[in-house]
Design a protein around this motif. Structure first.
Motif: not given
Length: 456
Positions: A207-208, A213-214, A397-400, A405-407
Motif C-alpha cells: 500500500e502507498t 508524505r509524513n 486536520t490532525i493527520n498524526g 503508515a507514512d512514507a
C-alpha cells in the motif's frame, strides 16, 4: 503464476488481488470502492473474475475497503473458505452486517421517493459471507492451503487483527514468495504492536496511501488535539469528530482518558460515542487482548478499562443520536463515518458547522470527493440533506493519528524485508505511488492498472 489487481489499482480503496498458481485461484481481500458519490456502479460492476472459481479468500483486515464486497462475492457464487485472524473475523462480521443494513436502508429511501433501487447486497448475503469463514490464522504460523501453496499472516499494526500475508507458491519447479502488505500501521501507537513483516520475500505488493508524505509526530498531534478540544470548550462550543469505528474511535477514547486523568482536559466534559459499530468494536477490542500491546493487555487482564471516561455515553439508538443535536455547548461528539460519506456525523455537522464557537476535528484520511475532503480543503459552505450549510466552525486536520503508515514508515517496513526483486504499488493515489516509487532503489517497481495481469 499470475497476479492481477482487480481493485486498489491507481486508487485508495477496493482492495482485491488475485493470485493464480497450480490451477488454484486465491483472492487477497475483496473490498468496496469508497469515496465520493457515484461509486455504486463501480461496486456493482463485474469483479473481473468468476466468483465461483475462487478457491479461497485471505483477508488482511476488516476495513470496508478490504472486506466490503465479500457478501457480493458469495451472492455471485463463491463457495470457498475465507481465512483471517480471530479479531478480523469478529470485526468483519460487524462491518459487513452494518454495510448490508446501510445498503438496504438506502434502497428503501429510494423506494420512498418512487425510484427503483436494489441494495448491492442484503443482510442474508452478509450472513452467508460470515458462514464462509473457516480456519483462524495466527501470526507467523503457516497455513497449508493447497499442494505447493502456503500462507502465513504477519502483524501489520494497522487495526486490531490486521495482517500482511505471505504466500509461498510452487509451480512447475518454480518457487516464489509474494507478500501482500495489506494496510500498514505507523510505529509507536498506544494500542497495537508495530508492524512485523516476514524476513524475506521475492515480490511485495504494498500500500502507498501516504507514500508521498509524513505524518506529524504523535506527541505533536496529541498536543494539537488537546488544544483544539480545550479551545472549543473555552468558547462554549461542541467538538465534532468524524470517526472511523475501527481503531480511531478506540484510540481517541484512550487519548481523551489520558488527557482527563492528567488534568489537561476537563473531567466533567461529556463525551458521546454516537456509533453502534464503534461501540461494538470497542467491546471486540476488550475481547481480543492477544492483539494488543502487552501493557494494555495486562491492564485489561487486571480488570482495567482503557477506554473508560468519567462522563462517557454510548449512543446506540437513532432517537438518542437525534437528541444530541439539542446540545449547544461543552460536548465531544464522536460519530461515523470518518470521511463523512454517510452515517450520523452528517447530522451533527449540519447542526454544528454553522457555529463559530464549535470545532470539527478530522483525524484520518479523507479520499478525494468525500465531504470530509471538501471541508478540509476549505469549502465555505457544503450541501447536507438538500440544504446549503455555511462552514463557520473551526476546522482542524490532525493527520498524526492516522492508522496508516507514512512514507518513512513504509520505507522502513520495506527495507526490513530481504531478497525483494519486485515491488507492486497499490492502494494509493497516483501521485503518491509515483512519489514513493522514486525512493525505491534496487527492486523493479510496478504500478498496476486496474485488472492488469503480471506473470510472476
Amino acid at each position: 503464476m499470475k497476479l492481477t489487481s482487480h481493485g486498489a489499482a491507481h486508487q485508495v480503496t477496493g482492495s482485491c488481488h488475485l493470485i493464480e498458481c497450480a490451477g488454484r485461484k486465491i483472492l487477497i481481500d475483496c473490498g468496496m470502492f469508497q469515496g465520493g458519490h457515484g461509486l455504486h456502479a463501480d461496486n456493482a460492476a463485474p469483479f473481473g473474475f468468476a466468483p465461483a472459481e475462487i478457491d479461497v479468500v485471505l483477508l488482511t483486515h476488516a476495513h470496508l475497503d478490504h472486506c466490503g464486497r465479500l457478501p457480493l462475492l458469495v451472492n455471485q457464487g463463491f463457495r470457498g473458505e475465507i481465512i483471517a485472524t480471530s479479531a478480523t473475523r469478529d470485526l468483519a462480521r460487524l462491518v459487513m452486517m452494518d454495510s448490508a443494513h446501510l445498503h438496504e436502508e438506502n434502497a428503501r429511501r429510494h423506494h420512498r421517493h418512487g425510484e427503483r433501487a436494489e441494495p448491492l447486497y442484503d443482510t442474508m448475503d452478509a450472513l452467508d459471507a460470515v458462514d464462509r469463514f473457516g480456519r483462524i490464522a495466527k501470526y507467523r504460523q503457516p497455513i497449508h492451503l493447497f499442494p505447493g501453496i502456503t500462507a502465513s499472516f504477519h502483524d501489520a499494526g494497522h487495526i486490531l487483527g490486521s495482517a500482511s500475508i505471505l504466500l509461498e507458491l510452487s509451480e512447475d519447479g518454480k518457487t516464489r514468495k509474494i507478500l501482500f502488505s495489506g494496510d500498514l500501521g505507523p510505529e509507536g501507537r498506544p494500542l497495537l504492536n508495530d508492524a512485523a513483516p516476514p524476513e524475506e520475500a521475492d515480490i511485495v505488493v504494498m500500500e502507498t496511501t501516504y507514500g508521498d508524505r509524513n505524518h506529524r509526530s504523535l506527541p505533536a498531534s496529541i498536543e494539537e488535539f488537546y488544544e483544539a478540544v480545550e479551545a472549543a470548550d473555552a468558547r462554549g462550543g461542541n467538538v465534532i469528530i468524524p470517526t472511523f469505528a475501527l481503531e480511531r474511535a478506540q484510540e481517541l477514547l484512550w487519548y481523551l482518558r489520558v488527557g482527563m486523568n492528567s488534568g489537561r482536559l476537563r473531567k466533567t466534559m461529556p463525551v458521546f460515542l454516537d456509533s453502534p459499530m464503534a461501540i461494538s468494536a470497542t467491546r471486540i477490542f476488550q475481547r481480543h487482548k492477544e492483539a494488543l500491546r502487552p501493557e494494555l493487555r495486562q491492564k485489561i487482564e487486571h480488570g482495567g478499562d482503557p477506554f473508560a471516561l468519567p462522563d462517557l455515553h454510548f449512543i446506540r439508538e437513532a432517537h438518542d443520536s437525534m437528541s444530541l443535536n439539542r446540545i449547544r455547548s461543552g460536548a465531544v461528539i464522536m460519530a461515523g463515518s470518518g470521511m463523512c460519506t454517510g452515517g450520523r456525523v452528517r447530522h451533527h455537522l449540519r447542526h454544528n458547522l454553522p457555529h463559530s464557537d464549535c470545532s470539527v476535528i478530522f483525524v484520518g484520511y479523507a479520499a478525494e470527493g468525500t465531504l470530509a475532503r471538501i471541508i478540509i480543503d476549505g469549502a465555505k459552505q457544503v450541501k447536507l440533506f438538500g440544504d446549503e450549510i455555511p462552514v463557520r466552525a473551526h476546522i482542524h486536520t490532525i493527520n498524526g493519528f492516522s492508522a496508516h503508515a507514512d512514507a518513512e514508515d513504509l520505507t522502513r517496513w520495506l527495507g526490513r524485508i530481504k531478497g525483494v526483486e519486485r515491488v507492486f504499488l497499490v492502494h494509493g493515489e497516483t501521485g503518491a505511488m509515483h512519489h514513493f516509487a522514486e525512493g525505491i532503489k534496487g527492486p523493479k517497481v510496478e504500478i498496476p492498472e486496474p485488472h492488469e495481469s503480471f506473470d510472476l
